[in-house]
Write an enzyme that holds these catalytic residues in place. Structure first.
Site, mmCIF file in Angstrom:
data_model
loop_
_atom_site.group_PDB
_atom_site.id
_atom_site.type_symbol
_atom_site.label_atom_id
_atom_site.label_comp_id
_atom_site.label_asym_id
_atom_site.label_seq_id
_atom_site.Cartn_x
_atom_site.Cartn_y
_atom_site.Cartn_z
ATOM 1 C CB CYS A 128 27.496 -0.949 69.641
ATOM 2 S SG CYS A 128 28.012 0.285 68.390
ATOM 3 C CB CYS A 131 29.339 -2.376 66.631
ATOM 4 S SG CYS A 131 29.628 -0.660 67.778
ATOM 5 C CG ASP A 132 27.408 -5.799 67.209
ATOM 6 O OD1 ASP A 132 28.522 -5.950 66.435
ATOM 7 O OD2 ASP A 132 27.640 -5.641 68.219
#
Ligand code: NAP
Length: 302
Positions: A128, A131-132
């Protein structure tokens, strides 16, 4: 009955509990869902300095429970929506009954199964970018896959990172033409065609590179990167409902446009199990809210 314990399931439970629907959540095996596979969540509103993904979903669980939702550790292994009440089988054994079911079983990112991949999950291997990606600012990263998701991830990362390698196993992409054009014309994206990922390399600090094989020459080499983003597809967790609930060819549940209603009255779907496009914690939470509101309307109509 709510099936699944990610943001969609818990948000549905919070709304359902406050509306006195007596919600029972079956958590499934991956307690907390995909949020627990990431580190800090910085794009869920309300947390100015971010929040750990596991903590966020744990807060949701506590909030649902405090409001009266019953949380049961168990996995739904079969369903029977042929009549009323609706029936669900738990852990391959007992059947439980409900007037209304919200399916919030999520989707699981697919992984490659190559050496090093699982070892470095959370310390360089992610599924993701939203997300990261932030953790790899100004560094070099790789995106695996040539679909629309891979293109979206690569474009997103190209705004944050120094360089993005797209590692694509064939000599063509699966992505839509427009996405292909975008990645091909982005200066800091380099496409490595016909490249097969062989191994994730790393040390105590995390990922240091990915070993790939050039399909044409048969040669192997290590591309130095600090982050590896897998975008080889997601797998919606809809199998146990597939006998009854209409899905698309990939297994995503089809709902009425703009609504959580499935083809079976009283069965609603929320979150990544029906979301081809956004797949975010906040969109899943919003979908859980919608499902609970529709569930309430349905129960009132009985
Ligand atoms: P996808 O279209 O199935 O693409 C997966 C990619 O990963 C393909 O390039 C595939 O290569 C590659 N791949 C699969 N297994 C691999 C392996 N073991 N090693 C290396 N590469 C591997 O998945 P997706 O990109 O997640 O998209 C899923 C669906 O969502 C699609 O219908 C897509 O159009 C849609 N989507 C739409 C949008 C949008 O409209 N904005 C955004 C995201 C996704 P091969 O091509 O060789 O199989």
């Amino acid at each position: 009955m709510i099936v699944g314990s990610g943001p969609a399931g818990y948000t549905a439970a919070i709304y359902a509990a406050r509306a006195n629907m007596g919600p029972v959540i079956y958590t499934g095996m991956e307690l907390g869902g995909q949020l627990t596979t990431t580190t800090t969540i910085e794009n869920f509103p309300g947390f100015p300095t971010g929040i750990d993904g596991t903590q966020l979903v744990e807060n949701m669980r506590a909030q649902a429970e405090n409001l009266g939702a019953k949380i049961v550790m168990g996995t739904i292994t079969d369903s029977d929506f042929s009549g009323r009440p609706l029936r669900l089988q738990v852990d391959g054994a007992d059947w439980v009954e409900a007037d209304c079911v919200i399916i919030a079983t999520g989707a699981s990112a697919k992984y490659l199964g190559i050496p090093g991949e699982q070892h470095f999950r959370g310390s360089g291997v992610s599924a993701c970018a939203t997300c990261d990606g932030f953790f790899y600012r100004k560094q070099d990263v790789a995106v695996i896959g040539g679909g629309d998701t891979a293109c979206e991830e690569a474009l997103y990362l190209s705004g944050l990172c120094n360089k993005v390698y797209m590692i694509i196993r064939r000599d063509q992409m699966r992505a839509s033409q427009i996405m292909q054009e975008r990645v091909k014309t982005r200066e800091n994206i380099e496409i490595l065609w016909q490249s097969i990922p062989l191994e994730v390399m790393g040390d105590a600090s995390g990922v240091t590179g990915i070993k790939i094989e050039d399909k044409k020459s048969g040669e192997t080499r290590v591309v130095a990167v600090a982050g590896i983003f897998l975008a080889v597809g997601h797998h919606p967790n809809s199998e146990v409902f597939a006998k009854w609930i209409t899905t698309n060819s990939e297994g995503y549940i089809i709902t009425e446009p703009g609504s959580p209603k499935t083809n079976i009255a009283g069965v609603f779907a929320a979150g990544d199990v029906k979301d081809l496009h956004y797949k975010q914690a906040i969109t899943a939470a919003a979908a859980g809210c919608q499902a609970a509101i529709e569930a309430d309307r349905y129960l009132q109509s009985l």
